[in-house]
Scaffold this motif. Structure first.
Motif, short mmCIF file in Angstrom:
data_model
loop_
_atom_site.label_atom_id
_atom_site.label_comp_id
_atom_site.label_asym_id
_atom_site.label_seq_id
_atom_site.Cartn_x
_atom_site.Cartn_y
_atom_site.Cartn_z
N HIS A 1 -8.12 16.86 -17.47
CA HIS A 1 -8.47 15.67 -16.68
C HIS A 1 -7.48 14.53 -16.89
CE1 HIS A 1 -12.81 17.34 -16.88
NE2 HIS A 1 -12.15 17.86 -15.86
N GLY A 2 -6.86 14.47 -18.03
CA GLY A 2 -5.91 13.38 -18.29
C GLY A 2 -4.59 13.56 -17.58
N SER A 3 -4.31 14.77 -17.10
CA SER A 3 -3.05 15.07 -16.42
C SER A 3 -3.29 15.07 -14.91
CB SER A 3 -2.54 16.44 -16.85
OG SER A 3 -1.46 16.87 -16.04
N PRO A 4 -2.73 14.10 -14.16
CA PRO A 4 -2.95 14.05 -12.72
C PRO A 4 -2.25 15.19 -11.99
CG PRO A 4 -1.36 12.37 -13.37
CD PRO A 4 -1.87 12.99 -14.63
N THR A 5 -3.00 15.91 -11.16
CA THR A 5 -2.47 16.98 -10.33
C THR A 5 -2.64 16.57 -8.88
OG1 THR A 5 -3.05 18.64 -11.99
CG2 THR A 5 -2.64 19.43 -9.75
N ALA A 6 -1.53 16.44 -8.16
CA ALA A 6 -1.57 15.75 -6.88
C ALA A 6 -1.23 16.63 -5.69
CB ALA A 6 -0.58 14.58 -6.91
N VAL A 7 -1.72 16.18 -4.55
CA VAL A 7 -1.20 16.60 -3.25
C VAL A 7 -0.14 15.57 -2.87
CG1 VAL A 7 -1.71 16.96 -0.81
CG2 VAL A 7 -3.37 17.65 -2.56
N MET A 8 1.07 16.04 -2.57
CA MET A 8 2.19 15.15 -2.25
C MET A 8 2.57 15.28 -0.78
SD MET A 8 3.18 13.31 -4.82
CE MET A 8 4.77 12.78 -4.17
N GLU A 9 2.88 14.16 -0.16
CA GLU A 9 3.32 14.15 1.23
C GLU A 9 4.71 13.51 1.30
OE1 GLU A 9 0.79 13.26 4.92
OE2 GLU A 9 1.79 11.35 4.46
N TYR A 10 5.63 14.22 1.96
CA TYR A 10 6.99 13.72 2.18
C TYR A 10 7.17 13.50 3.68
CZ TYR A 10 7.69 15.25 -2.60
OH TYR A 10 7.57 15.42 -3.96
N ASN A 11 7.50 12.26 4.06
CA ASN A 11 7.60 11.91 5.47
C ASN A 11 9.01 11.39 5.76
OD1 ASN A 11 6.99 11.32 8.12
ND2 ASN A 11 5.93 9.40 7.64
N GLY A 12 9.95 12.32 5.85
CA GLY A 12 11.34 11.91 6.03
C GLY A 12 11.93 11.27 4.80
N ALA A 13 11.44 11.66 3.63
CA ALA A 13 11.92 11.08 2.37
C ALA A 13 13.38 11.44 2.14
CB ALA A 13 11.06 11.57 1.21
N THR A 14 14.11 10.52 1.54
CA THR A 14 15.53 10.73 1.26
C THR A 14 15.68 11.65 0.05
OG1 THR A 14 16.09 8.57 2.15
CG2 THR A 14 17.72 9.63 0.71
N GLY A 15 16.48 12.70 0.23
CA GLY A 15 16.73 13.65 -0.86
C GLY A 15 18.19 14.04 -0.94
N TRP A 16 18.57 14.55 -2.10
CA TRP A 16 19.93 14.99 -2.34
C TRP A 16 19.91 16.48 -2.71
CZ3 TRP A 16 18.17 10.18 -3.05
CH2 TRP A 16 18.97 9.10 -2.66
N LEU A 17 20.82 17.24 -2.13
CA LEU A 17 20.87 18.67 -2.38
C LEU A 17 21.25 18.95 -3.84
CD1 LEU A 17 20.76 21.52 -1.00
CD2 LEU A 17 23.25 21.30 -0.70
N VAL A 18 20.53 19.86 -4.45
CA VAL A 18 20.83 20.31 -5.81
C VAL A 18 21.27 21.77 -5.71
CG1 VAL A 18 19.91 20.80 -8.11
CG2 VAL A 18 19.21 18.73 -6.88
N GLY A 19 22.50 22.06 -6.12
CA GLY A 19 23.02 23.41 -5.99
C GLY A 19 23.54 23.68 -4.59
N GLU A 20 23.72 24.94 -4.30
CA GLU A 20 24.27 25.33 -3.00
C GLU A 20 23.18 25.36 -1.92
OE1 GLU A 20 27.50 25.83 -2.34
OE2 GLU A 20 27.86 25.21 -4.43
#
Length: 566
Positions: free
Chosen positions: A259-278
């Motif tokens: 219970h002390g560790s939050p486990t979430a549903v995450m929503e990404y709406n055009g969030a900015t990201g950077w490619l990791v690896g190929e």
């Protein structure tokens, strides 16, 4: 009795059982001297006992909550996390070039074990960050490494992994999250992820999400998946948290435990990201993080087993019930003593396997020897599955030792069982670990497994002069395991899969006997007595497991849906 980190037991395993001396003999890890190891274990143990263990019940009774889009963590968790970060425990095995200590994974595993025993809910946070650091070290660009890894090591930022979606659990290739090029080297990430451990908190400056998504030209299935770094706060020109990214915590799961560790549903709406690896190489990068986490999750089970055992032992030494001699407490009842001995013996076996796994990782890193790397790969699914099975079983026995009071939440016994249950599910279910063992890890025709079995037999031969009965039992178990490996690699995949889980458990049982036998030869009567208990009472389970492993798939798949009541 409050939790006490098992520092002496860990020293014994490292010095006498799992061959850590070979690690410190390498140039890469020459600084891991006995004095340094002792100082690390002592200081980490002190932190766990004094700072983290008091948070165990707090996290269960005051769960993490989501308030106005922000995650609020249990009282004291911020201070507990800061103690872990300020102690340097997050970046122990990270490369020194980026601020890590460059210490062996074996020592990181030992420290994580103690943190898990003290408070599993809080340990999940640094575990995710450690896995992210390793993934970035191996796969990220130099710019991403330079920006993110030092802040992850310091604990100012923390990391997560985002794989699972509502329709894509173990079948990761079914994911729908999209990554669209923005034309400036960044990508717009859109989709939903579930079961994200520590997706947010109220004590770090930033949360860095590694997200699996598919580029527009990504092929169907896992081969078309890419990996992206998507931070909660977009770093500014100076590398400090800047504008809020287009992502949010939708909700927190209401869970059986942790219970002390939050486990979430995450929503990404055009969030900015950077490619990791190929591009389209996301699974290779994510597997680096997952393999790190699988050793860590096996250690979750082991740490919880330690905590549950200590809790049960303290109760058994205090509880008076019935007419018994000696101390007059229930520990004098043979069946209670049987349960306690089972808990202790299995925890020892699982911890030895995990430490041996970590030693193999370190030796593979230090020497680039394919044989060590193959051993590390072989032991990883065994560590994860057996460690968590032991955690669940020991926690369940802990409730039983408490009797009716174990079913009463105020004693804290049930929390261990509730908290550890998920460890057999996340980072690849234990069934998937078994499939990995009989499939990918046997693609060498069983060579790595046979090499390990040869060592078990050699150890048993060496023990026959002083412990002939125990040595013979271990030797016979190893030869039965050898026959099972030879049978397995000659079969088609359906027959392998039908017996995968019992094969893994049989393998683990034999490994446990091997390490207990090594311990028994060190001249300590206590370790010999514990080894005799394990080898006489628990090791024989291998025969049933391996017999089931060789039963094939025909009778299993012959069961119809009607037979199953569907």
């Amino acid at each position: 009795m409050p939790y006490q980190s098992p520092v002496p037991h860990m020293r014994f395993l490292l010095d006498k059982v799992v061959g850590f001396d070979a690690v410190r003999a390498t140039d890469r890890f020459a600084e891991a001297t006995p004095d340094m190891v002792d100082a690390i274990l002592t200081e980490a143990g002190k932190m766990c006992d004094e700072v983290l263990a008091p948070l165990q019940r707090v996290g269960d009774q005051h769960p993490a909550t989501l308030e106005n889009g922000k995650v609020r963590t249990p009282p004291g968790f911020a201070e507990g996390y800061r103690a872990i970060a300020d102690g340097g425990w997050i970046g122990m095995s990270a490369h020194p070039d980026t601020g890590g200590l460059g210490l062996p994974m074996t020592l990181t595993n030992a420290v994580n074990d103690m943190i898990c025993g003290a408070c599993l809910a809080i340990q999940l946070n640094p575990l995710m960050t450690q896995g992210q650091i390793e993934a970035l070290e191996h796969h990220a660009s130099e710019d991403i490494k330079a920006l993110y890894i030092p802040k992850l090591i310091s604990g100012d930022w923390c990391g997560t992994m985002n794989l699972t979606e509502p329709q894509a659990g173990s079948d990761v290739g079914a994911l729908r999250t999209k990554a669209e090029p923005n034309g400036d080297g960044t990508y717009a990430i859109t989709g939903q992820k579930i079961y994200i451990s520590w997706a947010d908190n109220d004590f770090t400056e930033n949360v860095c999400h590694l997200v699996l998504a598919r580029l527009p030209d990504g092929a169907p299935g896992t081969k078309g998946i890419s990996l992206f770094m998507v931070p909660k706060m977009i770093p500014d020109e100076d590398g400090n948290p800047g504008a809020r990214n287009s992502l949010r915590v939708v909700s927190l799961e209401h869970k059986m435990g942790l219970h002390g560790s939050p486990t979430a549903v995450m929503e990404y709406n055009g969030a900015t990201g950077w490619l990791v690896g190929e591009p389209h190489g996301g699974m290779a990068a994510m597997f680096t993080m997952m393999n790190n986490a699988r050793l860590g999750v096996g250690t979750h089970g082991i740490g919880v087993a330690e905590g549950a055992y200590q809790h049960a032992l303290a109760y058994a030494l205090d509880r008076r019930q019935g007419k018994v001699g000696g101390t007059g407490t229930i520990v004098e009842h043979p069946d209670v003593r049987r349960m306690l001995a089972s808990m202790k013996a299995d925890t020892f076996a699982a911890r030895a396997i995990a430490f041996a796994n970590a030693v193999a990782i370190d030796m593979g890193t230090a020497t680039d020897d394919p044989a060590w790397q193959a051993r590390a790969a072989l032991l990883t699914p065994i560590t994860k599955a057996f460690g968590t099975e032991v955690g669940m079983r020991v926690a369940e026995l802990g409730v039983q030792v408490h009797g009716g009071m174990g079913y009463i939440e105020e004693t804290g016994a049930a929390q261990y069982s509730r908290d550890v249950r998920v460890s057999a599910i996340y980072e690849g279910t234990n069934g998937i670990q078994a499939i990995d063992l009989v499939g990918r890890k046997m693609m060498d025709g069983g060579e790595a497994a046979i090499a390990l079995i040869d060592e078990i037999c050699e150890g048993a031969d060496a023990a026959k002069a002083t412990l002939p009965d125990l040595a013979q039992d271990v030797y016979e178990a190893a030869e039965t395991l050898r026959e099972a490996v030879e049978w397995l690699v000659a079969q088609e995949m359906p027959d392998r899969l039908a017996g995968a889980t019992p094969f893994l458990m049989g393998f683990a049982r034999v490994l446990g006997g091997h390490f207990h036998l090594i311990a028994a030869r060190q001249g300590d009567d206590g370790h010999e007595r514990l080894a005799r208990f394990y080898i006489t009472r628990l090791l024989p389970e291998y025969a049933a497991h391996l017999a089931e492993a060789r039963a094939g798939a025909a009778d299993l798949m012959a069961l119809t849906l009607d037979d199953l009541g569907a």
